[in-house]
Scaffold this motif. Sequence first.
Motif, PDB file in Angstrom:
ATOM      1  N   LYS A   2       0.528  14.090  -5.931  1.00 29.17           N
ATOM      2  CA  LYS A   2      -0.813  13.695  -5.468  1.00 29.17           C
ATOM      3  C   LYS A   2      -1.884  14.643  -5.994  1.00 29.17           C
ATOM      4  CE  LYS A   2      -0.771  10.887  -1.377  1.00 29.17           C
ATOM      5  NZ  LYS A   2      -1.115  10.658  -0.009  1.00 29.17           N
ATOM      6  N   LYS A  23      -5.372   4.492  -0.959  1.00 25.89           N
ATOM      7  CA  LYS A  23      -4.588   3.429  -1.622  1.00 25.89           C
ATOM      8  C   LYS A  23      -4.727   3.514  -3.140  1.00 25.89           C
ATOM      9  CE  LYS A  23      -4.564   0.016   2.115  1.00 25.89           C
ATOM     10  NZ  LYS A  23      -5.142  -1.234   2.614  1.00 25.89           N
ATOM     11  N   ASP A  26      -2.601   6.314  -4.210  1.00 25.18           N
ATOM     12  CA  ASP A  26      -1.182   5.914  -4.099  1.00 25.18           C
ATOM     13  C   ASP A  26      -0.746   5.075  -5.308  1.00 25.18           C
ATOM     14  OD1 ASP A  26      -0.968   7.201  -1.696  1.00 25.18           O
ATOM     15  OD2 ASP A  26      -1.142   5.386  -0.471  1.00 25.18           O
ATOM     16  N   CYS A  27      -1.602   4.164  -5.750  1.00 26.08           N
ATOM     17  CA  CYS A  27      -1.275   3.316  -6.914  1.00 26.08           C
ATOM     18  C   CYS A  27      -0.983   4.192  -8.131  1.00 26.08           C
ATOM     19  CB  CYS A  27      -2.435   2.380  -7.264  1.00 26.08           C
ATOM     20  SG  CYS A  27      -2.655   1.011  -6.144  1.00 26.08           S
ATOM     21  N   VAL A  29      -0.229   7.486  -8.227  1.00 26.94           N
ATOM     22  CA  VAL A  29       0.932   8.365  -8.019  1.00 26.94           C
ATOM     23  C   VAL A  29       2.222   7.571  -8.254  1.00 26.94           C
ATOM     24  CG1 VAL A  29       2.230   9.651  -6.267  1.00 26.94           C
ATOM     25  CG2 VAL A  29      -0.256   9.950  -6.443  1.00 26.94           C
ATOM     26  N   HIS A  30       2.315   6.410  -7.624  1.00 22.79           N
ATOM     27  CA  HIS A  30       3.511   5.569  -7.748  1.00 22.79           C
ATOM     28  C   HIS A  30       3.759   5.186  -9.212  1.00 22.79           C
ATOM     29  CE1 HIS A  30       6.234   2.140  -7.162  1.00 22.79           C
ATOM     30  NE2 HIS A  30       5.447   1.487  -7.986  1.00 22.79           N
ATOM     31  N   THR A  31       2.702   4.788  -9.908  1.00 25.63           N
ATOM     32  CA  THR A  31       2.889   4.283 -11.274  1.00 25.63           C
ATOM     33  C   THR A  31       3.251   5.412 -12.234  1.00 25.63           C
ATOM     34  OG1 THR A  31       1.241   2.609 -10.717  1.00 25.63           O
ATOM     35  CG2 THR A  31       1.924   2.734 -13.006  1.00 25.63           C
ATOM     36  N   GLU A  33       4.837   8.055 -11.467  1.00 25.90           N
ATOM     37  CA  GLU A  33       6.232   8.405 -11.158  1.00 25.90           C
ATOM     38  C   GLU A  33       7.224   7.418 -11.771  1.00 25.90           C
ATOM     39  OE1 GLU A  33       5.658  10.928  -7.007  1.00 25.90           O
ATOM     40  OE2 GLU A  33       6.162   8.798  -6.902  1.00 25.90           O
ATOM     41  N   ASN A  34       6.765   6.199 -12.032  1.00 29.42           N
ATOM     42  CA  ASN A  34       7.646   5.184 -12.623  1.00 29.42           C
ATOM     43  C   ASN A  34       7.369   4.941 -14.105  1.00 29.42           C
ATOM     44  OD1 ASN A  34       9.417   3.839 -10.420  1.00 29.42           O
ATOM     45  ND2 ASN A  34       7.439   4.236  -9.458  1.00 29.42           N
ATOM     46  N   ILE A 131       0.827  -3.964  -8.943  1.00 27.79           N
ATOM     47  CA  ILE A 131       0.830  -2.629  -8.318  1.00 27.79           C
ATOM     48  C   ILE A 131      -0.212  -2.587  -7.191  1.00 27.79           C
ATOM     49  CG2 ILE A 131       0.337  -0.159  -8.687  1.00 27.79           C
ATOM     50  CD1 ILE A 131       1.203  -0.774 -11.734  1.00 27.79           C
ATOM     51  N   ARG A 134       0.825  -4.499  -4.118  1.00 27.38           N
ATOM     52  CA  ARG A 134       1.891  -3.786  -3.415  1.00 27.38           C
ATOM     53  C   ARG A 134       1.330  -2.704  -2.489  1.00 27.38           C
ATOM     54  NH1 ARG A 134       7.103  -1.203  -6.462  1.00 27.38           N
ATOM     55  NH2 ARG A 134       7.816   0.055  -4.736  1.00 27.38           N
ATOM     56  N   PHE A 135       0.216  -2.101  -2.885  1.00 27.83           N
ATOM     57  CA  PHE A 135      -0.369  -1.026  -2.085  1.00 27.83           C
ATOM     58  C   PHE A 135      -1.540  -1.498  -1.222  1.00 27.83           C
ATOM     59  CE2 PHE A 135       2.179   1.306  -5.059  1.00 27.83           C
ATOM     60  CZ  PHE A 135       2.701   2.311  -4.266  1.00 27.83           C
TER      61      PHE A 135
END
Length: 177
Positions: A2, A23, A26-27, A29-31, A33-34, A131, A134-135
Amino acid sequence: MKEKVKKIWPEIEWIKDKTLKEKTLDCWVHTIENSVLSPEDLEVIPFSLLIKDCKITFMNHKRTAVQLAVEMAEIMKNNFGDEIKINMDILIAGAILIDVGKLLEYEIKDGKLSTSPAGKLVRHPFSGLAIADRFGIPVEVQHIIATHSKEGDLGQRTVESIIVHHADFVSFDPFKV
Ligand SMILES: [Fe+2]
């Protein structure tokens, strides 16, 4: 992660609504990480793989587009007054998220960055939309992601999307060869 994302994306702080700000973060960070890329990579890689010898980085291009969108919106609000309504939080979150899906378009093959087969089939306006949904990103922001690119030319864009679309292209087109 983050903190790293906040560092490369100081403009996330410009979103006033706390939930939308979280949010949006979060989008990203998640992306990241993937994806095959790190936050540090985004400050080094060229913003387009299609431009030869491109020296403008991904983050420079993206942050410039956000900053341009905000400046344009401020001038329009000042000059057009009540004749135009622009939701700044929606505009900023949208501008920050338009290319989040792009991180899923990359692959590293033989040490070289290229477009992945999945990225060729599903471009980032679509993966970015997935994405965002999803968030729990609001539909007005999802609209900006979906319509920021040429895919959005067929329909009617909202005023926030029109501004983001142009801000994105003026920071892209001058570098096209
Ligand atoms: Fe894009």
